[in-house]
Design a protein around this motif. Structure first.
Motif, short mmCIF file in Angstrom:
data_model
loop_
_atom_site.label_atom_id
_atom_site.label_comp_id
_atom_site.label_asym_id
_atom_site.label_seq_id
_atom_site.Cartn_x
_atom_site.Cartn_y
_atom_site.Cartn_z
N SER A 1 9.23 1.15 15.65
CA SER A 1 8.83 0.88 14.27
C SER A 1 8.82 -0.60 13.93
O SER A 1 8.21 -0.99 12.94
CB SER A 1 9.69 1.65 13.28
N SER A 2 9.50 -1.43 14.71
CA SER A 2 9.46 -2.86 14.41
C SER A 2 8.07 -3.42 14.68
O SER A 2 7.73 -4.49 14.22
CB SER A 2 10.52 -3.61 15.21
N ASN A 3 7.26 -2.70 15.39
CA ASN A 3 5.88 -3.10 15.65
C ASN A 3 5.02 -2.57 14.51
O ASN A 3 4.72 -1.39 14.43
CB ASN A 3 5.44 -2.52 17.00
N CYS A 4 4.61 -3.46 13.58
CA CYS A 4 3.85 -3.05 12.40
C CYS A 4 2.54 -2.37 12.76
O CYS A 4 2.10 -1.46 12.06
CB CYS A 4 3.58 -4.24 11.49
N THR A 5 1.92 -2.79 13.84
CA THR A 5 0.66 -2.17 14.27
C THR A 5 0.89 -0.71 14.64
O THR A 5 0.12 0.17 14.25
CB THR A 5 0.05 -2.93 15.46
N TYR A 6 1.96 -0.45 15.37
CA TYR A 6 2.28 0.93 15.75
C TYR A 6 2.61 1.76 14.51
O TYR A 6 2.16 2.89 14.37
CB TYR A 6 3.46 0.96 16.73
N LEU A 7 3.39 1.20 13.60
CA LEU A 7 3.75 1.90 12.37
C LEU A 7 2.51 2.23 11.55
O LEU A 7 2.33 3.36 11.11
CB LEU A 7 4.74 1.07 11.55
N ARG A 8 1.65 1.25 11.36
CA ARG A 8 0.41 1.45 10.60
C ARG A 8 -0.43 2.55 11.24
O ARG A 8 -0.95 3.43 10.56
CB ARG A 8 -0.39 0.14 10.54
N SER A 9 -0.55 2.52 12.56
CA SER A 9 -1.34 3.52 13.28
C SER A 9 -0.74 4.92 13.13
O SER A 9 -1.47 5.89 12.91
CB SER A 9 -1.42 3.13 14.76
N SER A 10 0.60 5.02 13.23
CA SER A 10 1.22 6.35 13.11
C SER A 10 1.07 6.89 11.69
O SER A 10 0.91 8.10 11.50
CB SER A 10 2.69 6.32 13.55
N LEU A 11 1.11 6.00 10.70
CA LEU A 11 0.89 6.45 9.32
C LEU A 11 -0.54 6.94 9.15
O LEU A 11 -0.78 8.00 8.57
CB LEU A 11 1.19 5.33 8.33
N HIS A 12 -1.48 6.15 9.64
CA HIS A 12 -2.90 6.46 9.48
C HIS A 12 -3.32 7.74 10.22
O HIS A 12 -4.05 8.56 9.68
CB HIS A 12 -3.74 5.28 9.98
N HIS A 13 -2.85 7.90 11.45
CA HIS A 13 -3.30 9.02 12.28
C HIS A 13 -2.45 10.29 12.15
O HIS A 13 -2.95 11.38 12.44
CB HIS A 13 -3.35 8.60 13.74
#
Length: 117
Positions: free
Chosen positions: A63-75
């Motif tokens: 979760s410290s990776n904002c790109t991964y967090l954004r992607s998991s929220l979106h998808h």
């Protein structure tokens, strides 16, 4: 937290088991907490990512990776909350609006109390 009922719609009937499945992922509960802070606002996905990172810090291994967090929220997380009629998620413009659901809020609060013990 989330007590203003003026903009709330009638919440669908929910079985406890379906609510628990919906709220099982900690990241999804973090989304709900962020939305419940400003229940009548339209949120940008980026604002939710920032709120989760600032408030809850490291949720899960990546979760410290904002790109991964954004992607998991979106998808994953926002579409599931949208399917359950808890939020209105527009993936094209990246906005989320909390529909207001006192039952979901009670479950989020209850799970928080259990996690604190």
């Amino acid at each position: 937290m989330g007590q203003d009922t003026t903009a709330r719609r009638d919440a669908p009937d929910r079985l406890p088991s379906s609510v628990l499945r919906l709220l099982a992922p900690e990241r999804r509960r973090a989304v709900m907490r962020a939305l419940m802070e400003e229940p009548n606002a339209t949120h940008r996905i980026e604002d939710i990512v920032n709120a989760i990172e600032e408030t809850y810090g490291d949720i899960g291994e990546e979760s410290s990776n904002c790109t991964y967090l954004r992607s998991s929220l979106h998808h994953t997380h926002l579409p599931k909350l949208d399917d359950a009629e808890v939020v209105e998620y527009d993936p094209d413009d990246g906005t989320v609006q909390y529909r207001g659901d006192p039952h979901i809020e009670q479950w989020v609060d209850q799970i928080d109390r259990i996690d604190e013990d």
